[in-house]
Design a protein around this motif. Sequence first.
Motif, PDB file in Angstrom:
ATOM      1  N   ALA A 112      18.870  15.065  -4.522  1.00  0.00           N
ATOM      2  CA  ALA A 112      17.693  14.349  -4.029  1.00  0.00           C
ATOM      3  C   ALA A 112      16.512  14.455  -4.998  1.00  0.00           C
ATOM      4  O   ALA A 112      15.829  13.468  -5.269  1.00  0.00           O
ATOM      5  N   VAL A 113      16.295  15.643  -5.531  1.00  0.00           N
ATOM      6  CA  VAL A 113      15.141  15.857  -6.405  1.00  0.00           C
ATOM      7  C   VAL A 113      15.348  15.188  -7.772  1.00  0.00           C
ATOM      8  O   VAL A 113      14.397  14.669  -8.358  1.00  0.00           O
ATOM      9  N   ILE A 114      16.599  15.183  -8.258  1.00  0.00           N
ATOM     10  CA  ILE A 114      16.862  14.475  -9.516  1.00  0.00           C
ATOM     11  C   ILE A 114      16.578  12.983  -9.333  1.00  0.00           C
ATOM     12  O   ILE A 114      15.970  12.342 -10.196  1.00  0.00           O
ATOM     13  N   ALA A 115      17.013  12.426  -8.204  1.00  0.00           N
ATOM     14  CA  ALA A 115      16.750  11.013  -7.922  1.00  0.00           C
ATOM     15  C   ALA A 115      15.248  10.751  -7.819  1.00  0.00           C
ATOM     16  O   ALA A 115      14.734   9.738  -8.319  1.00  0.00           O
ATOM     17  N   ALA A 116      14.534  11.677  -7.188  1.00  0.00           N
ATOM     18  CA  ALA A 116      13.084  11.531  -7.064  1.00  0.00           C
ATOM     19  C   ALA A 116      12.408  11.512  -8.433  1.00  0.00           C
ATOM     20  O   ALA A 116      11.507  10.709  -8.679  1.00  0.00           O
ATOM     21  N   GLN A 117      12.849  12.389  -9.325  1.00  0.00           N
ATOM     22  CA  GLN A 117      12.237  12.421 -10.652  1.00  0.00           C
ATOM     23  C   GLN A 117      12.542  11.147 -11.436  1.00  0.00           C
ATOM     24  O   GLN A 117      11.688  10.671 -12.198  1.00  0.00           O
ATOM     25  N   ASN A 118      13.711  10.568 -11.251  1.00  0.00           N
ATOM     26  CA  ASN A 118      13.993   9.281 -11.876  1.00  0.00           C
ATOM     27  C   ASN A 118      12.998   8.225 -11.399  1.00  0.00           C
ATOM     28  O   ASN A 118      12.525   7.392 -12.176  1.00  0.00           O
ATOM     29  N   ALA A 119      12.681   8.266 -10.103  1.00  0.00           N
ATOM     30  CA  ALA A 119      11.710   7.323  -9.546  1.00  0.00           C
ATOM     31  C   ALA A 119      10.332   7.531 -10.171  1.00  0.00           C
ATOM     32  O   ALA A 119       9.618   6.566 -10.480  1.00  0.00           O
ATOM     33  N   VAL A 120       9.968   8.797 -10.373  1.00  0.00           N
ATOM     34  CA  VAL A 120       8.676   9.127 -10.994  1.00  0.00           C
ATOM     35  C   VAL A 120       8.596   8.564 -12.411  1.00  0.00           C
ATOM     36  O   VAL A 120       7.602   7.960 -12.812  1.00  0.00           O
ATOM     37  N   VAL A 121       9.665   8.769 -13.192  1.00  0.00           N
ATOM     38  CA  VAL A 121       9.683   8.300 -14.582  1.00  0.00           C
ATOM     39  C   VAL A 121       9.649   6.780 -14.628  1.00  0.00           C
ATOM     40  O   VAL A 121       8.951   6.182 -15.455  1.00  0.00           O
ATOM     41  N   ALA A 122      10.385   6.134 -13.731  1.00  0.00           N
ATOM     42  CA  ALA A 122      10.389   4.672 -13.680  1.00  0.00           C
ATOM     43  C   ALA A 122       8.999   4.143 -13.341  1.00  0.00           C
ATOM     44  O   ALA A 122       8.513   3.182 -13.954  1.00  0.00           O
ATOM     45  N   ALA A 123       8.355   4.765 -12.353  1.00  0.00           N
ATOM     46  CA  ALA A 123       7.006   4.338 -11.971  1.00  0.00           C
ATOM     47  C   ALA A 123       6.030   4.490 -13.136  1.00  0.00           C
ATOM     48  O   ALA A 123       5.207   3.602 -13.397  1.00  0.00           O
ATOM     49  N   GLN A 124       6.120   5.608 -13.839  1.00  0.00           N
ATOM     50  CA  GLN A 124       5.248   5.853 -14.982  1.00  0.00           C
ATOM     51  C   GLN A 124       5.405   4.751 -16.035  1.00  0.00           C
ATOM     52  O   GLN A 124       4.428   4.293 -16.629  1.00  0.00           O
ATOM     53  N   SER A 125       6.628   4.310 -16.253  1.00  0.00           N
ATOM     54  CA  SER A 125       6.871   3.269 -17.250  1.00  0.00           C
ATOM     55  C   SER A 125       6.240   1.945 -16.859  1.00  0.00           C
ATOM     56  O   SER A 125       5.987   1.086 -17.719  1.00  0.00           O
ATOM     57  N   LEU A 126       5.977   1.762 -15.567  1.00  0.00           N
ATOM     58  CA  LEU A 126       5.358   0.534 -15.073  1.00  0.00           C
ATOM     59  C   LEU A 126       3.848   0.665 -14.901  1.00  0.00           C
ATOM     60  O   LEU A 126       3.191  -0.272 -14.445  1.00  0.00           O
ATOM     61  N   GLY A 127       3.302   1.842 -15.256  1.00  0.00           N
ATOM     62  CA  GLY A 127       1.869   2.074 -15.103  1.00  0.00           C
ATOM     63  C   GLY A 127       1.472   2.510 -13.706  1.00  0.00           C
ATOM     64  O   GLY A 127       0.288   2.540 -13.374  1.00  0.00           O
ATOM     65  N   ILE A 128       2.458   2.858 -12.892  1.00  0.00           N
ATOM     66  CA  ILE A 128       2.209   3.274 -11.509  1.00  0.00           C
ATOM     67  C   ILE A 128       2.173   4.798 -11.436  1.00  0.00           C
ATOM     68  O   ILE A 128       3.081   5.469 -11.927  1.00  0.00           O
ATOM     69  N   GLY A 129       1.133   5.337 -10.838  1.00  0.00           N
ATOM     70  CA  GLY A 129       0.992   6.778 -10.708  1.00  0.00           C
ATOM     71  C   GLY A 129       1.781   7.308  -9.525  1.00  0.00           C
ATOM     72  O   GLY A 129       2.150   6.566  -8.606  1.00  0.00           O
ATOM     73  N   SER A 130       2.029   8.608  -9.539  1.00  0.00           N
ATOM     74  CA  SER A 130       2.804   9.226  -8.462  1.00  0.00           C
ATOM     75  C   SER A 130       2.352  10.661  -8.241  1.00  0.00           C
ATOM     76  O   SER A 130       1.711  11.266  -9.098  1.00  0.00           O
ATOM     77  N   CYS A 131       2.720  11.190  -7.083  1.00  0.00           N
ATOM     78  CA  CYS A 131       2.407  12.587  -6.775  1.00  0.00           C
ATOM     79  C   CYS A 131       3.458  13.123  -5.817  1.00  0.00           C
ATOM     80  O   CYS A 131       3.773  12.482  -4.802  1.00  0.00           O
ATOM     81  N   TYR A 132       4.015  14.273  -6.161  1.00  0.00           N
ATOM     82  CA  TYR A 132       4.946  14.954  -5.259  1.00  0.00           C
ATOM     83  C   TYR A 132       4.162  15.607  -4.120  1.00  0.00           C
ATOM     84  O   TYR A 132       3.093  16.182  -4.342  1.00  0.00           O
ATOM     85  N   ILE A 133       4.724  15.552  -2.920  1.00  0.00           N
ATOM     86  CA  ILE A 133       4.125  16.198  -1.752  1.00  0.00           C
ATOM     87  C   ILE A 133       5.107  17.248  -1.242  1.00  0.00           C
ATOM     88  O   ILE A 133       6.009  16.964  -0.442  1.00  0.00           O
ATOM     89  N   GLY A 134       4.961  18.468  -1.725  1.00  0.00           N
ATOM     90  CA  GLY A 134       5.858  19.537  -1.319  1.00  0.00           C
ATOM     91  C   GLY A 134       5.710  19.912   0.147  1.00  0.00           C
ATOM     92  O   GLY A 134       6.626  20.497   0.740  1.00  0.00           O
ATOM     93  N   ASP A 135       4.581  19.548   0.742  1.00  0.00           N
ATOM     94  CA  ASP A 135       4.304  19.910   2.133  1.00  0.00           C
ATOM     95  C   ASP A 135       5.234  19.221   3.123  1.00  0.00           C
ATOM     96  O   ASP A 135       5.209  19.537   4.311  1.00  0.00           O
ATOM     97  N   ILE A 136       6.055  18.279   2.654  1.00  0.00           N
ATOM     98  CA  ILE A 136       7.000  17.629   3.559  1.00  0.00           C
ATOM     99  C   ILE A 136       7.992  18.643   4.114  1.00  0.00           C
ATOM    100  O   ILE A 136       8.610  18.422   5.164  1.00  0.00           O
ATOM    101  N   MET A 137       8.146  19.788   3.436  1.00  0.00           N
ATOM    102  CA  MET A 137       9.060  20.819   3.923  1.00  0.00           C
ATOM    103  C   MET A 137       8.432  21.703   5.001  1.00  0.00           C
ATOM    104  O   MET A 137       9.102  22.539   5.598  1.00  0.00           O
ATOM    105  N   GLU A 138       7.124  21.534   5.236  1.00  0.00           N
ATOM    106  CA  GLU A 138       6.440  22.321   6.266  1.00  0.00           C
ATOM    107  C   GLU A 138       6.641  21.696   7.644  1.00  0.00           C
ATOM    108  O   GLU A 138       7.156  20.591   7.781  1.00  0.00           O
ATOM    109  N   ASN A 139       6.144  22.403   8.658  1.00  0.00           N
ATOM    110  CA  ASN A 139       6.078  21.866  10.026  1.00  0.00           C
ATOM    111  C   ASN A 139       7.409  21.277  10.476  1.00  0.00           C
ATOM    112  O   ASN A 139       7.513  20.093  10.835  1.00  0.00           O
TER     113      ASN A 139
END
Length: 243
Positions: A112-139
Amino acid sequence: MNEILQSLYDRKSMRVYEEKTIPQNMKKAILEAAFQAPTAGCQQLYTILDITDEKLKTALSESCDHQPFIAKAPMVLVFCADCKKWYDTYMEAGCKPRKPGVGDLMLAVTDAVIAAQNAVVAAQSLGIGSCYIGDIMENYEEQRKLLNLPEYVFPAAMLVFGWPTQQQKKRPKPKRADAKHIVHENTYRSMDGTELREMFAYQCGKNTFEDWTKAFCERKYNSDFSREMTRSVGRYLTQYETE
């Protein structure tokens, strides 16, 4: 330096976005790039939740440590480590599968995390910013309810995407530790106090090593959200067999 390497050096977390949508063709390209990530046994042990409901985005912004920028992001994806779909497939085919175990979960989280990082790199190539939200594992209880997560499905990573503001683009990227402290040759090498102080000297600034480390420990490692994350992940783990 080629374009791909340069984009990896340039990429940083972006938390403020312009009020501008992400075109569907770009969204599709980002998702397709995620699918191209390396995956254990070509199983794609993940399911991606595309969060388009504005009320749900707002609820996630609250359940993920009260971060309003999540609700304002034009694109939100949750990458779930999914041990359920293959278990269900085995059952459908008349197999006699064992229940998913902790090892299966760890493998799925990696996918899952490898796939997520691919999405991050793809977005960066298009000029789109991104941010990981580790807090999804909380609550644990709240996230399962919000996302309708069944057994053997774990929210491994959450990403928000948007067109970064000029202020965000100009913001310096945080420094990284020197390679000599991160890369160990052949075997793990425990670092002594002198090397640990050297490794984090760039973080301390005008503070002493002791003052900076104590403050960081309380703000991050000993924080309420860190304790809650540990509790929540522990609850998720109870679903999986350990032997």
